[in-house]
Design an enzyme around this catalytic site. Structure first.
Site, PDB file in Angstrom:
ATOM      1  N   LYS A 195      44.912  50.059  57.031  1.00  0.00           N
ATOM      2  CA  LYS A 195      43.733  49.195  57.191  1.00  0.00           C
ATOM      3  C   LYS A 195      44.091  47.758  56.812  1.00  0.00           C
ATOM      4  O   LYS A 195      45.135  47.513  56.184  1.00  0.00           O
ATOM      5  CB  LYS A 195      42.591  49.717  56.317  1.00  0.00           C
ATOM      6  CG  LYS A 195      42.897  49.719  54.826  1.00  0.00           C
ATOM      7  CD  LYS A 195      41.837  50.490  54.035  1.00  0.00           C
ATOM      8  CE  LYS A 195      42.171  50.509  52.549  1.00  0.00           C
ATOM      9  NZ  LYS A 195      41.302  51.456  51.810  1.00  0.00           N
ATOM     10  N   MET A 207      46.001  23.748  46.136  1.00  0.00           N
ATOM     11  CA  MET A 207      45.747  24.328  47.456  1.00  0.00           C
ATOM     12  C   MET A 207      47.051  24.567  48.229  1.00  0.00           C
ATOM     13  O   MET A 207      47.237  25.621  48.848  1.00  0.00           O
ATOM     14  CB  MET A 207      44.856  23.383  48.249  1.00  0.00           C
ATOM     15  CG  MET A 207      44.367  23.937  49.559  1.00  0.00           C
ATOM     16  SD  MET A 207      43.112  22.817  50.208  1.00  0.00           S
ATOM     17  CE  MET A 207      42.633  23.676  51.667  1.00  0.00           C
ATOM     18  N   TYR A 209      46.466  19.516  38.448  1.00  0.00           N
ATOM     19  CA  TYR A 209      45.025  19.340  38.237  1.00  0.00           C
ATOM     20  C   TYR A 209      44.622  19.865  36.863  1.00  0.00           C
ATOM     21  O   TYR A 209      45.068  20.930  36.435  1.00  0.00           O
ATOM     22  CB  TYR A 209      44.237  20.116  39.289  1.00  0.00           C
ATOM     23  CG  TYR A 209      44.283  19.501  40.672  1.00  0.00           C
ATOM     24  CD1 TYR A 209      43.765  18.232  40.911  1.00  0.00           C
ATOM     25  CD2 TYR A 209      44.833  20.195  41.737  1.00  0.00           C
ATOM     26  CE1 TYR A 209      43.789  17.680  42.181  1.00  0.00           C
ATOM     27  CE2 TYR A 209      44.867  19.656  43.017  1.00  0.00           C
ATOM     28  CZ  TYR A 209      44.343  18.395  43.227  1.00  0.00           C
ATOM     29  OH  TYR A 209      44.360  17.852  44.478  1.00  0.00           O
ATOM     30  N   ARG A 239      29.888  55.376  46.486  1.00  0.00           N
ATOM     31  CA  ARG A 239      30.065  54.284  47.433  1.00  0.00           C
ATOM     32  C   ARG A 239      29.649  54.843  48.788  1.00  0.00           C
ATOM     33  O   ARG A 239      28.528  54.650  49.216  1.00  0.00           O
ATOM     34  CB  ARG A 239      31.532  53.825  47.395  1.00  0.00           C
ATOM     35  CG  ARG A 239      31.757  52.399  47.736  1.00  0.00           C
ATOM     36  CD  ARG A 239      33.189  51.982  47.487  1.00  0.00           C
ATOM     37  NE  ARG A 239      34.177  52.866  48.106  1.00  0.00           N
ATOM     38  CZ  ARG A 239      35.475  52.621  48.147  1.00  0.00           C
ATOM     39  NH1 ARG A 239      35.965  51.513  47.608  1.00  0.00           N
ATOM     40  NH2 ARG A 239      36.307  53.451  48.725  1.00  0.00           N
TER      41      ARG A 239
HETATM   42  C1  LIG Z   1      42.219  52.420  51.219  1.00  0.00           C
HETATM   43  C2  LIG Z   1      41.994  53.873  51.108  1.00  0.00           C
HETATM   44  C3  LIG Z   1      43.034  54.723  50.717  1.00  0.00           C
HETATM   45  C4  LIG Z   1      44.384  54.224  50.249  1.00  0.00           C
HETATM   46  O1  LIG Z   1      44.285  53.853  48.888  1.00  0.00           O
HETATM   47  P1  LIG Z   1      45.565  53.310  48.087  1.00  0.00           P
HETATM   48  O2  LIG Z   1      45.051  53.119  46.706  1.00  0.00           O
HETATM   49  O3  LIG Z   1      45.954  52.026  48.720  1.00  0.00           O
HETATM   50  O4  LIG Z   1      46.604  54.354  48.199  1.00  0.00           O
HETATM   51  C5  LIG Z   1      42.797  56.088  50.737  1.00  0.00           C
HETATM   52  N1  LIG Z   1      41.582  56.575  51.099  1.00  0.00           N
HETATM   53  C6  LIG Z   1      40.561  55.789  51.465  1.00  0.00           C
HETATM   54  C7  LIG Z   1      39.251  56.388  51.840  1.00  0.00           C
HETATM   55  C8  LIG Z   1      40.722  54.415  51.481  1.00  0.00           C
HETATM   56  O5  LIG Z   1      39.708  53.619  51.828  1.00  0.00           O
END
Ligand SMILES: *Cc1c(COP(=O)(O)O)cnc(C)c1O
Length: 357
Positions: A35, A302, A254, A131
């Site tokens: 993802k 930046m 800064y 969630r």
């Molecule tokens: C992102 C995600 C993972 C992977 O998690 P990691 O901590 O990066 O291994 C697994 N399952 C779901 C549902 C996720 O959203």
């Protein structure tokens, strides 16, 4: 001359890490979680690097799933948040994507549609993270309705852990999951990277490693990426573009957050928060100059940040600076900036050229 910042992506390291994950969960299939553009590393190059060994890919958007199909990848693809609209269900059927069903609305959407082909489904149970996910008490009924809909092929039961990477662990959630799964006789998927490494009892039928594929430790306080045997996939590199000599009392950047108490040499690096470097990284965050470890000084700007060259006399304008990656685990930079390697990788800005090999 182009601005000298670049992210090098080592797809052979990605492959190494996927095979390591498979080796640590030898009885399970493994969704490669890609993802968010493969956690900022580039979706298609990473996925293609494991085309011949991957069991499947997991991501969020139908458009990214289609990009994998168009790149010639034939494996199962799991949409981790399922369908947002009816359109997504149609696309899932057309492209052979597996849908998470995490709520009543998604269930109803599937029931009301008429698909040419059934879609495979992961039914997500809320075992305590609160969630996404259906209540455990509804699981059996949901499975029954999915089967009755005639729109669904293979069904897998899944959940996600809130504390696989910390002292909470997974025992409580796994107990609820197992009670829910009892008697349903379905394949199961529960483990993210942290659970994969820490809790073999969570491997089940499909593991879901993400961060470990990119060389980040999911449990940096317990085991470093090196100790686990992971290789960094992204190396963020730039160069020194300016040098300053400081006398005692001189300040840097800064807010004048750093003040020299002796004569020092500093280098100004072409990398700032608009490149994805964390602005909250304080003085002392590790960085490599010509492969030698030193520290940042003052506030990250930046487009630039400052580093201490006092003990690296041969470094100057044009010297290579490694912000993280090869030789400097992103986990160390993340810890200094009070964040996680996930956020560093995902924040890599579009303006940084990516060199993939
Ligand atoms: C992102 C995600 C993972 C992977 O998690 P990691 O901590 O990066 O291994 C697994 N399952 C779901 C549902 C996720 O959203």
């Amino acid at each position: 001359m182009a601005r000298p910042i670049r992210a090098r992506i080592d797809t052979s390291a990605f492959r190494h890490n996927y095979l390591l994950a498979k080796g640590r969960a030898p009885t399970a299939h493994a969704w490669a979680v890609v993802k968010a553009n493969a956690y900022g590393h580039g979706l298609v190059p990473c996925a293609s690097a494991i085309a011949d060994v991957a069991d499947g890919f997991a991501l969020l958007e139908v458009s990214e799933a289609v990009a994998l199909r168009e790149a010639g990848l034939k494996q199962s693809i799991l949409l981790l948040e399922g369908a947002f609209r009816e359109d997504d269900v149609l696309m899932a059927a057309e492209y052979g994507l597996t849908l998470v069903v995490h709520g009543a609305e998604q269930l109803r959407m599937l029931e009301l549609m008429e698909l040419d082909r059934p879609v495979d489904v992961h039914v997500k149970i809320n075992t305590g993270m609160n969630r996404l996910g259906l209540p455990p008490s509804c699981a059996a009924k949901v499975i029954e309705r999915l089967r009755a809909s005639g729109q669904v092929g293979h069904i897998t039961l899944m959940t996600h852990f809130a504390g696989a990477d910390d002292a909470h662990g997974i025992a409580h959630q796994l107990e609820i999951f197992d009670a829910t799964a009892a008697g349903l006789d379905l394949p199961c998927s529960v483990a993210n990277s942290a659970a994969l490494l820490r809790f073999p009892q969570s491997h089940r039928d499909w593991v879901r490693p993400g961060i470990m594929l990119y060389g980040g430790s999911p449990i940096p306080d317990m085991q470093s990426s090196d100790t686990i045997g992971l290789q960094p996939v992204m190396t963020l590199e730039s160069e020194i573009i300016g040098v300053q000599t400081l006398e005692p009392g001189h300040e840097v950047g800064y807010g004048a957050l750093f003040r020299a108490d002796r004569t020092m040499r500093t280098g100004t690096v072409a990398c700032g928060y608009a490149d994805g470097y964390p602005r909250h990284a304080p003085t002392g965050t590790p960085v490599l100059v010509n492969g030698v470890r030193t520290r940042t000084l003052g506030r990250v700007s930046m487009d630039m940040l400052s580093v201490d060259l006092t003990d690296i006399p041969d470094a100057g304008v044009g010297s290579t600076v490694t912000l993280w990656g090869q030789g400097l685990p992103a986990d160390e930079v993340a810890a200094s900036a009070q964040t996680v390697s996930y956020e560093l990788f995902c924040a890599l800005a579009d303006r940084v050229p990516v060199l993939t090999r």
